[in-house]
Design an enzyme around this catalytic site. Structure first.
Site, PDB file in Angstrom:
ATOM      1  N   GLY A  26       0.767  -1.236   0.000  1.00  0.00           N
ATOM      2  CA  GLY A  26       0.000   0.000   0.000  1.00  0.00           C
ATOM      3  C   GLY A  26       0.797   1.284   0.000  1.00  0.00           C
ATOM      4  O   GLY A  26       0.225   2.369  -0.168  1.00  0.00           O
ATOM      5  N   GLU A  56       3.973  -6.843   1.117  1.00  0.00           N
ATOM      6  CA  GLU A  56       3.416  -7.096  -0.211  1.00  0.00           C
ATOM      7  C   GLU A  56       3.416  -5.838  -1.083  1.00  0.00           C
ATOM      8  O   GLU A  56       2.362  -5.338  -1.482  1.00  0.00           O
ATOM      9  CB  GLU A  56       1.982  -7.627  -0.089  1.00  0.00           C
ATOM     10  N   PRO A  57       4.581  -5.303  -1.433  1.00  0.00           N
ATOM     11  CA  PRO A  57       4.611  -4.101  -2.270  1.00  0.00           C
ATOM     12  C   PRO A  57       4.249  -4.410  -3.717  1.00  0.00           C
ATOM     13  O   PRO A  57       4.582  -5.474  -4.243  1.00  0.00           O
ATOM     14  CB  PRO A  57       6.069  -3.641  -2.157  1.00  0.00           C
ATOM     15  N   GLY A  58       3.569  -3.503  -4.350  1.00  0.00           N
ATOM     16  CA  GLY A  58       3.251  -3.633  -5.774  1.00  0.00           C
ATOM     17  C   GLY A  58       3.533  -2.337  -6.493  1.00  0.00           C
ATOM     18  O   GLY A  58       4.540  -2.183  -7.168  1.00  0.00           O
ATOM     19  N   ARG A  59       2.645  -1.370  -6.290  1.00  0.00           N
ATOM     20  CA  ARG A  59       2.781  -0.065  -6.936  1.00  0.00           C
ATOM     21  C   ARG A  59       4.134   0.581  -6.647  1.00  0.00           C
ATOM     22  O   ARG A  59       4.764   1.169  -7.525  1.00  0.00           O
ATOM     23  CB  ARG A  59       1.654   0.853  -6.453  1.00  0.00           C
ATOM     24  N   ARG A  94      -6.681   4.093 -15.698  1.00  0.00           N
ATOM     25  CA  ARG A  94      -6.663   4.742 -14.385  1.00  0.00           C
ATOM     26  C   ARG A  94      -7.262   6.149 -14.388  1.00  0.00           C
ATOM     27  O   ARG A  94      -8.027   6.495 -13.472  1.00  0.00           O
ATOM     28  CB  ARG A  94      -5.247   4.770 -13.806  1.00  0.00           C
ATOM     29  N   CYS A 140     -14.172   5.570 -28.337  1.00  0.00           N
ATOM     30  CA  CYS A 140     -15.479   6.209 -28.509  1.00  0.00           C
ATOM     31  C   CYS A 140     -16.202   6.351 -27.169  1.00  0.00           C
ATOM     32  O   CYS A 140     -17.241   5.746 -26.924  1.00  0.00           O
ATOM     33  CB  CYS A 140     -16.312   5.389 -29.490  1.00  0.00           C
ATOM     34  N   GLU A 141     -15.590   7.109 -26.266  1.00  0.00           N
ATOM     35  CA  GLU A 141     -16.140   7.402 -24.940  1.00  0.00           C
ATOM     36  C   GLU A 141     -15.649   8.793 -24.523  1.00  0.00           C
ATOM     37  O   GLU A 141     -14.468   9.097 -24.683  1.00  0.00           O
ATOM     38  CB  GLU A 141     -15.637   6.400 -23.886  1.00  0.00           C
ATOM     39  N   TYR A 146      -0.576  -1.159 -12.535  1.00  0.00           N
ATOM     40  CA  TYR A 146      -1.991  -0.987 -12.861  1.00  0.00           C
ATOM     41  C   TYR A 146      -2.178  -0.254 -14.186  1.00  0.00           C
ATOM     42  O   TYR A 146      -3.089   0.553 -14.348  1.00  0.00           O
ATOM     43  CB  TYR A 146      -2.729  -0.290 -11.709  1.00  0.00           C
TER      44      TYR A 146
END
Length: 420
Positions: A242, A276-279, A315, A345-346, A374
């Site tokens: 986190g 548990e690092p990710g980002r 994101r 097309c949004e 991500y």
């Protein structure tokens, strides 16, 4: 502005380590993801150093970026894996991460996934609920094996992060309420083929302050004390991940400060710590490179239209996330205000509004920063757009680590029944 030292400007041109981004674009085409191998390695070693005084297993959160080149890089550095699906277990094993370094999280594990994990001999299940615990016990009994478990505890702590990535409040779907934890562990101890060994907590992602961690760990420390008094042998505390990154101007605590909080609150319990690092390992180790398709002048604003879209990087659309947007060639120093948008097309296919960027023209290269986590893992082929390839750079070399698929490959993945 985001500081990403592994994507420097040299003579007004952006590089990835020692490779010019423009050279990669000529060979690969745009859009593409680009990762710095050195940045990933240095970030991981930063965690190793920060937690060197504690008995620690660093388990990379595979969901942040599951490319095999990323996982293999981390495996060779000694990383474990925090996984949330059978697919991620398979990816981790294929990359060389041993099963006894794999922790299986995830809120709705199904029977086949649990069976696969047990057959591989993973280190620990982070159990989300009592019904899940019962299912694990049944499957472990049938397989005549033992499942080592920790309950994921919801400590009801506000993480002060985006609502969609906050996981530790009572209203969130994750974990067992801390008020019910002792009853849950009592049930676990009574079930066959279950080994109670740990406690798990994860309160959210992109945290920029240490206070929420401190409060959560304090509550977990008291719970571990209570569980020990109840007769449980708790030897593992999974403190989750986190820790945030700098996307624009956020000031992020250091890994050393983060580790110090864990040691201060949990060190006296003499447990193995799982992180548990990710980002914080991948986020600023990657970018997405896009080409300017055209400049469109609207009634009230100018649109910088890119060939990358929300299907490549969701994101900003999903989280209103800020990513720095930089010209790859800054020889022209003139600045302009654009809405930076993609071709999907949004209306939501917007990377930023009223953003000051180097004045651009058709064909110019644009880098969207902080996309290593991500980014590609959340991409899709919406509008039948091809998944952007992924490139990894190390020093003066680069390689395509996931190729852009062809239209034929995407279309031929479908099948038409004979009766249509």
């Amino acid at each position: 502005m985001t500081i990403q030292t592994h994507f420097p400007y040299i003579s007004s041109k952006m590089f990835a380590e020692n490779v010019a981004i423009s050279d990669i674009a000529k060979q690969v085409g745009t859009p593409f993801y680009c990762y710095s191998n050195t940045a990933i390695s240095q970030n991981f070693k930063g965690y190793q150093q920060a937690f060197s005084e504690q008995d620690t297993l660093i388990c990379y959160a595979v969901k942040a970026n599951s490319n095999q080149a990323v996982l293999s890089t981390l495996a060779k550095l000694g990383s474990g894996a925090d996984v949330v699906s059978e697919g991620e277990i398979r990816r981790a094993l294929a990359a060389g991460i041993p099963a006894d370094k794999i922790v299986y999280s995830g809120v709705a594990k199904v029977e086949s996934e649990i069976e696969y994990a047990l057959n591989q001999g993973i280190f620990q299940f982070n159990v989300e609920s009592e019904p899940e615990l019962e299912l694990i016990s049944q499957i472990a009994t049938r397989l005549n094996t033992t499942a080592a478990i920790a309950f994921r505890i919801n400590p009801d702590v506000c993480a002060n992060t985006h609502a969609k990535i906050s996981t530790g409040k009572a209203e969130n779907k994750f974990g067992v309420p801390i008020s019910k934890a002792r009853l849950a562990y009592k049930q676990a101890a009574s079930l066959p083929n279950i080994k109670v060994q740990g406690v798990d907590v994860h309160i959210g992602s992109q945290l920029t302050q240490l206070a929420p961690f401190e409060e959560a760990y304090k509550r977990i420390a008291q719970l571990v004390t209570d569980l020990t008094e109840d007769g449980h042998e708790i030897s593992v505390i999974d403190i989750g991940g986190g820790l945030g990154i700098t996307y624009s101007d956020e000031v992020i605590p250091s890994k050393k400060e983060y580790a110090a909080v864990a040691k201060a609150q949990l060190g006296h319990l003499a447990c193995k710590i799982i992180v548990e690092p990710g980002r914080s390992l991948l986020g600023n180790a990657g970018i997405i490179v896009s080409s300017v398709v055209l400049i469109k002048t609207g009634e009230e604003r100018q649109f910088l239209m890119l060939d990358a879209g929300m299907n490549d990087l969701i994101r900003p659309s999903m989280y209103d996330a800020h990513h720095e947007i930089l010209a790859v060639d800054t020889t022209n120093t003139a600045q302009k205000i654009y809405d930076v948008v993609g071709p999907v097309c949004e209306t939501g296919d917007t990377f930023s509004k009223s953003r000051q960027v180097n004045e651009s023209k058709s064909g110019d290269l644009i880098a969207i920063m902080s996309c290593g986590a991500y980014g590609a893992v959340m991409a899709s082929t919406y509008n039948t757009r091809m998944l952007a390839p992924e490139v990894m750079v190390k020093d003066n070399e680069f390689a395509i680590v996931r190729a852009r698929p062809t239209y034929e490959e995407v279309i031929n993945a479908d099948s038409v029944p004979s009766w249509v």
